[in-house]
Scaffold this motif. Structure first.
Motif, mmCIF file in Angstrom:
data_model
loop_
_atom_site.group_PDB
_atom_site.id
_atom_site.type_symbol
_atom_site.label_atom_id
_atom_site.label_comp_id
_atom_site.label_asym_id
_atom_site.label_seq_id
_atom_site.Cartn_x
_atom_site.Cartn_y
_atom_site.Cartn_z
ATOM 1 N N TYR A 3 0.855 -1.178 0.000
ATOM 2 C CA TYR A 3 0.000 0.000 0.000
ATOM 3 C C TYR A 3 0.893 1.230 0.000
ATOM 4 C CZ TYR A 3 -3.203 3.623 1.376
ATOM 5 O OH TYR A 3 -3.926 4.787 1.399
ATOM 6 N N ILE A 4 0.747 2.058 -1.021
ATOM 7 C CA ILE A 4 1.569 3.254 -1.143
ATOM 8 C C ILE A 4 0.987 4.328 -0.236
ATOM 9 C CG2 ILE A 4 2.366 5.051 -2.705
ATOM 10 C CD1 ILE A 4 2.164 2.911 -4.969
ATOM 11 N N ALA A 5 1.739 4.682 0.794
ATOM 12 C CA ALA A 5 1.252 5.640 1.789
ATOM 13 C C ALA A 5 1.655 7.070 1.445
ATOM 14 C CB ALA A 5 1.764 5.260 3.167
ATOM 15 N N THR A 6 2.903 7.259 1.028
ATOM 16 C CA THR A 6 3.378 8.580 0.625
ATOM 17 C C THR A 6 4.284 8.392 -0.591
ATOM 18 O OG1 THR A 6 5.475 8.671 1.838
ATOM 19 C CG2 THR A 6 3.478 9.271 3.062
ATOM 20 N N GLU A 7 4.866 9.474 -1.064
ATOM 21 C CA GLU A 7 5.755 9.390 -2.219
ATOM 22 C C GLU A 7 6.945 8.465 -1.939
ATOM 23 O OE1 GLU A 7 6.929 13.196 -3.627
ATOM 24 O OE2 GLU A 7 8.105 12.379 -5.277
ATOM 25 N N TYR A 8 7.380 8.382 -0.681
ATOM 26 C CA TYR A 8 8.580 7.610 -0.365
ATOM 27 C C TYR A 8 8.362 6.446 0.588
ATOM 28 C CZ TYR A 8 10.756 11.533 -2.639
ATOM 29 O OH TYR A 8 11.095 12.489 -3.564
ATOM 30 N N VAL A 9 7.156 6.275 1.097
ATOM 31 C CA VAL A 9 6.901 5.226 2.087
ATOM 32 C C VAL A 9 5.719 4.371 1.650
ATOM 33 C CG1 VAL A 9 6.381 4.761 4.509
ATOM 34 C CG2 VAL A 9 7.706 6.774 3.918
ATOM 35 N N GLN A 10 5.867 3.053 1.803
ATOM 36 C CA GLN A 10 4.783 2.122 1.524
ATOM 37 C C GLN A 10 4.694 1.121 2.666
ATOM 38 O OE1 GLN A 10 5.972 0.393 -2.199
ATOM 39 N NE2 GLN A 10 7.469 -0.985 -1.271
ATOM 40 N N ILE A 11 3.561 0.410 2.705
ATOM 41 C CA ILE A 11 3.364 -0.618 3.724
ATOM 42 C C ILE A 11 3.253 -1.966 3.027
ATOM 43 C CG2 ILE A 11 1.791 -1.539 5.464
ATOM 44 C CD1 ILE A 11 0.904 1.311 6.039
ATOM 45 N N ASP A 12 4.017 -2.948 3.517
ATOM 46 C CA ASP A 12 3.819 -4.333 3.099
ATOM 47 C C ASP A 12 2.734 -4.881 4.022
ATOM 48 O OD1 ASP A 12 3.902 -7.172 3.012
ATOM 49 O OD2 ASP A 12 5.901 -7.066 2.109
ATOM 50 N N LEU A 13 1.522 -5.024 3.476
ATOM 51 C CA LEU A 13 0.388 -5.415 4.310
ATOM 52 C C LEU A 13 0.509 -6.852 4.813
ATOM 53 C CD1 LEU A 13 -2.536 -3.690 2.390
ATOM 54 C CD2 LEU A 13 -1.638 -3.074 4.631
ATOM 55 N N ASP A 14 1.228 -7.707 4.100
ATOM 56 C CA ASP A 14 1.395 -9.091 4.569
ATOM 57 C C ASP A 14 2.307 -9.142 5.792
ATOM 58 O OD1 ASP A 14 -0.205 -10.052 2.436
ATOM 59 O OD2 ASP A 14 1.525 -9.940 1.091
ATOM 60 N N LYS A 15 3.390 -8.373 5.740
ATOM 61 C CA LYS A 15 4.339 -8.372 6.864
ATOM 62 C C LYS A 15 4.034 -7.276 7.886
ATOM 63 C CE LYS A 15 8.264 -8.293 4.422
ATOM 64 N NZ LYS A 15 9.662 -8.417 4.012
ATOM 65 N N GLU A 16 3.109 -6.360 7.513
ATOM 66 C CA GLU A 16 2.750 -5.211 8.359
ATOM 67 C C GLU A 16 3.983 -4.387 8.720
ATOM 68 O OE1 GLU A 16 0.150 -6.033 11.634
ATOM 69 O OE2 GLU A 16 -1.218 -7.221 10.402
ATOM 70 N N THR A 17 4.758 -4.059 7.684
ATOM 71 C CA THR A 17 5.958 -3.262 7.898
ATOM 72 C C THR A 17 5.984 -2.060 6.958
ATOM 73 O OG1 THR A 17 7.169 -4.663 6.349
ATOM 74 C CG2 THR A 17 7.412 -5.172 8.696
ATOM 75 N N TRP A 18 6.557 -0.964 7.441
ATOM 76 C CA TRP A 18 6.852 0.190 6.598
ATOM 77 C C TRP A 18 8.056 -0.165 5.744
ATOM 78 C CZ3 TRP A 18 3.473 3.953 6.327
ATOM 79 C CH2 TRP A 18 2.717 4.324 7.432
ATOM 80 N N GLU A 19 8.060 0.329 4.493
ATOM 81 C CA GLU A 19 9.193 0.124 3.593
ATOM 82 C C GLU A 19 9.491 1.416 2.848
ATOM 83 O OE1 GLU A 19 7.996 -2.896 0.847
ATOM 84 O OE2 GLU A 19 8.533 -4.522 2.210
ATOM 85 N N CYS A 20 10.757 1.568 2.443
ATOM 86 C CA CYS A 20 11.140 2.658 1.564
ATOM 87 C C CYS A 20 10.680 2.303 0.152
ATOM 88 C CB CYS A 20 12.664 2.821 1.595
ATOM 89 S SG CYS A 20 13.294 3.995 0.363
ATOM 90 N N ARG A 21 10.068 3.243 -0.556
ATOM 91 C CA ARG A 21 9.613 2.976 -1.925
ATOM 92 C C ARG A 21 10.746 3.055 -2.924
ATOM 93 N NH1 ARG A 21 4.999 6.236 -4.116
ATOM 94 N NH2 ARG A 21 5.256 4.703 -5.755
ATOM 95 N N VAL A 22 11.875 3.625 -2.532
ATOM 96 C CA VAL A 22 12.998 3.746 -3.461
ATOM 97 C C VAL A 22 13.842 2.471 -3.457
ATOM 98 C CG1 VAL A 22 15.084 5.062 -4.004
ATOM 99 C CG2 VAL A 22 13.024 6.252 -3.210
ATOM 100 N N CYS A 23 14.172 1.953 -2.254
ATOM 101 C CA CYS A 23 15.092 0.801 -2.178
ATOM 102 C C CYS A 23 14.471 -0.427 -1.521
ATOM 103 C CB CYS A 23 16.368 1.194 -1.431
ATOM 104 S SG CYS A 23 16.145 1.416 0.351
ATOM 105 N N ASP A 24 13.195 -0.364 -1.138
ATOM 106 C CA ASP A 24 12.498 -1.474 -0.468
ATOM 107 C C ASP A 24 13.079 -1.822 0.901
ATOM 108 O OD1 ASP A 24 10.576 -1.802 -2.461
ATOM 109 O OD2 ASP A 24 11.847 -3.190 -3.604
ATOM 110 N N HIS A 25 13.906 -0.954 1.467
ATOM 111 C CA HIS A 25 14.439 -1.203 2.809
ATOM 112 C C HIS A 25 13.273 -1.315 3.799
ATOM 113 C CE1 HIS A 25 17.289 -0.941 6.176
ATOM 114 N NE2 HIS A 25 16.393 -0.165 6.754
ATOM 115 N N GLU A 26 13.283 -2.372 4.614
ATOM 116 C CA GLU A 26 12.238 -2.564 5.609
ATOM 117 C C GLU A 26 12.529 -1.655 6.798
ATOM 118 O OE1 GLU A 26 10.794 -6.665 6.170
ATOM 119 O OE2 GLU A 26 11.035 -6.268 8.310
#
Ligand SMILES: [Zn+2]
Length: 147
Positions: A3-26
Motif C-alpha cells: 500500500y503506497i502511503a506517501t511518495e517515499y513510504v509504503q506498507i507491506d500489508l502481509d508483513k505489516e511493515t513500513w518500507e522505503c519505496r525507493v530501495c524497499d528497505h524494511e
C-alpha cells in the motif's frame, strides 16, 4: 500486497511493515510511526532560512529562532532518500502525523491487483473511498462534484 502511503513510504500489508519505496528497505512495524525507524537529522533552521536582514543591526531577521523552531529531516537508512521534513518545537518528538488502519486496509485491498509505479493496477485512493464502481444506471453519489 503493498500500500503506497506517501511518495517515499509504503506498507507491506502481509508483513505489516513500513518500507522505503525507493530501495524497499524494511523500516519497521507499520502500526508505529515510520519516522521512528528513519535516520533523523536535526537541522538548525537558520542554516536553511538565512537571515534576510543583518543580525548585528536587527533583532528580527526573517530567520527562524533556533530556540523556538527545529527542523527534522527524515532519511531512509537503506538508501539515504529524504522521506519527510518536519518543522517543530526543539526537543519535541517527531510528529505521528498519520496512522493507518492496517486491518481495514488489508480487508479493502484483498483481491485487488498490486499498484506499480508505471500506473498499472488499481487506484487505491478510489478503492479505499468505496467509490470503485461504474457510473451506469443509478449512481447517486456526487463524488465531490457540485451539481
Ligand atoms: Zn531507501
Amino acid at each position: 500486497m503493498k500500500y503506497i502511503a506517501t511518495e517515499y513510504v509504503q506498507i507491506d500489508l502481509d508483513k505489516e511493515t513500513w518500507e522505503c519505496r525507493v530501495c524497499d528497505h524494511e523500516l519497521g512495524n507499520a502500526r508505529e510511526n515510520y519516522k521512528k525507524f528513519t535516520k533523523i537529522y536535526k537541522r538548525n533552521p537558520q542554516e536553511i532560512h538565512r537571515p534576510k536582514l543583518d543580525p548585528e543591526k536587527y533583532e528580527l531577521t526573517f530567520s527562524p529562532d533556533p530556540k523556538v523552531c527545529a527542523i527534522y529531516e527524515f532519511y531512509c537508512p537503506g538508501c539515504g532518500t529524504m522521506m519527510d521534513v518536519e518543522y517543530t518545537v526543539p526537543g519535541h518528538m517527531p510528529l505521528h502525523d498519520f496512522e493507518l488502519d492496517i486491518d481495514s486496509l488489508k480487508e479493502k485491498m484483498q483481491g485487488l491487483a498490486p499498484v506499480t509505479d508505471a500506473g498499472e493496477g488499481v487506484d487505491t485512493t478510489i478503492a479505499l473511498r468505496g467509490g470503485a464502481h461504474d457510473h451506469g444506471g443509478s449512481c447517486d453519489q456526487s463524488h465531490g462534484k457540485e451539481k
